[in-house]
Design an enzyme around this catalytic site. Structure first.
Site, mmCIF file in Angstrom:
data_model
loop_
_atom_site.group_PDB
_atom_site.id
_atom_site.type_symbol
_atom_site.label_atom_id
_atom_site.label_comp_id
_atom_site.label_asym_id
_atom_site.label_seq_id
_atom_site.Cartn_x
_atom_site.Cartn_y
_atom_site.Cartn_z
ATOM 1 N N ALA A 143 47.070 36.508 44.731
ATOM 2 C CA ALA A 143 47.112 38.219 44.895
ATOM 3 C C ALA A 143 46.280 39.116 43.828
ATOM 4 C CB ALA A 143 48.078 38.639 43.726
ATOM 5 N N LYS A 144 45.651 39.642 43.964
ATOM 6 C CA LYS A 144 44.525 40.185 42.961
ATOM 7 C C LYS A 144 44.572 42.020 43.050
ATOM 8 C CE LYS A 144 40.694 38.077 41.453
ATOM 9 N NZ LYS A 144 40.423 37.249 40.953
ATOM 10 N N GLY A 145 43.853 41.860 41.785
ATOM 11 C CA GLY A 145 44.000 43.340 41.423
ATOM 12 C C GLY A 145 42.787 44.116 40.571
#
Length: 429
Positions: A118-120
């Site tokens: 994931a990444k944000g």
């Protein structure tokens, strides 16, 4: 292998013609071709599982209201809950976050921790905001992505522009909403709130474990090696220090303002003190100030790009004189640069292995938080070194057996592990 990226899943709909997402998709396409996977499996591996884009209204200190944009992308969760950092940068956009989330999937699989990727991030320059404003935007962002994060869903961590204080605010916001303290919802938080010893410098330590192994692989001992480190932030500064402590002569480092060079080697501790006062490496006494881009083409044994993506390109890769490139940043080498460096005989150690130390110790932190039992610094350091070097030796074996570059071998290994997990679980009707 040359791939027409315009036909890759997810590429046709993006407004960008170049960038990290194109490179990430091309790397996946090459691995899929090597593994001879069917188009349906390729599409599944190329497509993010879940994406969320949120508006973040922020009340500034002067009473005005500004609306910022944030993202959270969960690329794949076949091997476990999603895992990835949160970045505050003006360059954050959805395609960048998609690419970084995909690379996190492969990184977790390659290093064999039970996570997906994931990444944000928030499109913001944190230097333009006060600390109370950063806290307010962090808490609002956390509240907006609350439905898709959690210790068994998606576990954020620090990245560019964020730190352990950011993670403390995120943990508190999530915990207040839950009605009880949930330390496992984030990693990279302060030790006083359940963070792990060794987490702050874990990415840098992992980079150096791999760099020393790579130098040894090409027949260069640490005591005879010279190095240049591009980026002097949370990864580059400690990587430069750890390289120096291992006997490597670090002759040049850079930041966003420029670079400094000293042929006899830099005193990294003194340079860290200088940066703490001045705010930049530029002007360090006893060193020559040079343009930042010049650092990338210095005659050194080891080059560590440890800042942002896309700094080694088709335009400058043919000038690189380092024998070994170890990617401390995510995606610092474009696909074209990768081809140029490979043809020139430069050993490139890909980011999904080289900078995996952070996610390894994040995993350790998550385990400790969930068990409410904390390990000593010595235990953490020993387990990190073992994980990194085990993955390194496995990668060398795969590259040799299949006749692949290290990047190709890393992506093939990771993609195969994720695909195997998906196939074993099956497709929900």
């Amino acid at each position: 292998m040359t791939t027409d990226v315009s036909s890759l899943p997810g590429i046709g709909t993006t407004p960008h013609t170049v960038g990290p997402l194109v490179d990430a998709q091309a790397q996946l396409a090459s691995a899929v071709a090597t593994l001879d996977y069917e188009p349906g499996l390729h599409a599944l591996l190329a497509s993010p599982r879940r994406e969320m884009t949120v508006s973040i209204p922020l009340r500034r200190d002067d009473g005005s209201v500004e609306v910022l944009t944030g993202h959270r992308v969960q690329h794949n969760v076949s091997r476990g809950p999603a895992k990835g950092g949160v970045r505050y940068s003006p360059q954050v956009d959805l395609d960048e976050v998609r690419a970084l989330a995909m690379w996190m999937t492969w990184k977790c699989a390659l290093i064999d921790v039970p996570y997906g990727g994931a990444k944000g991030g928030i499109t913001v320059d944190p230097r333009r905001y006060s600390r109370p404003e950063i806290e307010r935007l962090t808490r609002r962002y956390t509240s907006e992505i609350l439905p898709i994060i959690g210790p068994d869903k998606d576990i954020p961590a620090p990245d560019i522009g964020t730190d352990e204080q950011t993670m403390a605010w995120m943990m508190d916001t999530f915990s207040v909403s839950s009605g009880y303290t949930v330390p496992g919802v984030v990693t990279g938080k302060p030790v006083s709130l359940g963070g792990s010893l060794g987490r702050a410098s874990a990415t840098s330590a992992g980079v150096v474990h791999i760099a020393l192994a790579a130098l040894e692989h090409v027949g260069i001992t640490a005591a005879r090696a010279t190095a240049a480190v591009q980026g002097f932030g949370k990864v580059g500064a400690d990587a430069a220090l750890f390289l120096t402590e291992a006997g490597v002569k670090v002759v040049s480092v850079s930041d966003q303002y420029g670079a400094v060079h000293r042929a006899d080697g830099l005193d990294i501790r003194a340079l860290q003190d200088h940066v703490a006062v001045i705010g930049s490496v530029v002007g360090f006494p006893g060193a020559e100030t040079i343009p930042g881009e010049q650092l990338l083409v210095l005659e050194v044994d080891l080059l560590v790009p440890a800042a942002v993506e896309g700094v080694l390109t088709g335009a400058n890769a043919h000038e690189v004189r380092a024998r070994v490139v170890v990617e401390g940043a995510n995606g610092p080498t474009t696909a074209e640069a990768d081809r140029v460096l490979t043809e020139a005989g430069v050993l490139v150690v890909p980011d999904i292995l080289a900078n995996a130390g952070g996610v390894v110790v994040s995993y350790f932190e998550w385990v400790q938080s969930n068990q409410a039992y904390w390990w000593s610094r010595q235990e953490v350091d020993h387990r990190l070194e073992h994980r990194m070097l085990s993955a390194w030796h496995h990668l060398l074996d795969v590259a040799s057996a299949r006749g692949l570059t290290l990047r190709e071998a890393a992506t093939v290994t990771a993609v195969e592990r994720v695909a195997d997990a998906h196939r074993t679980r099956g497709l929900y009707p």
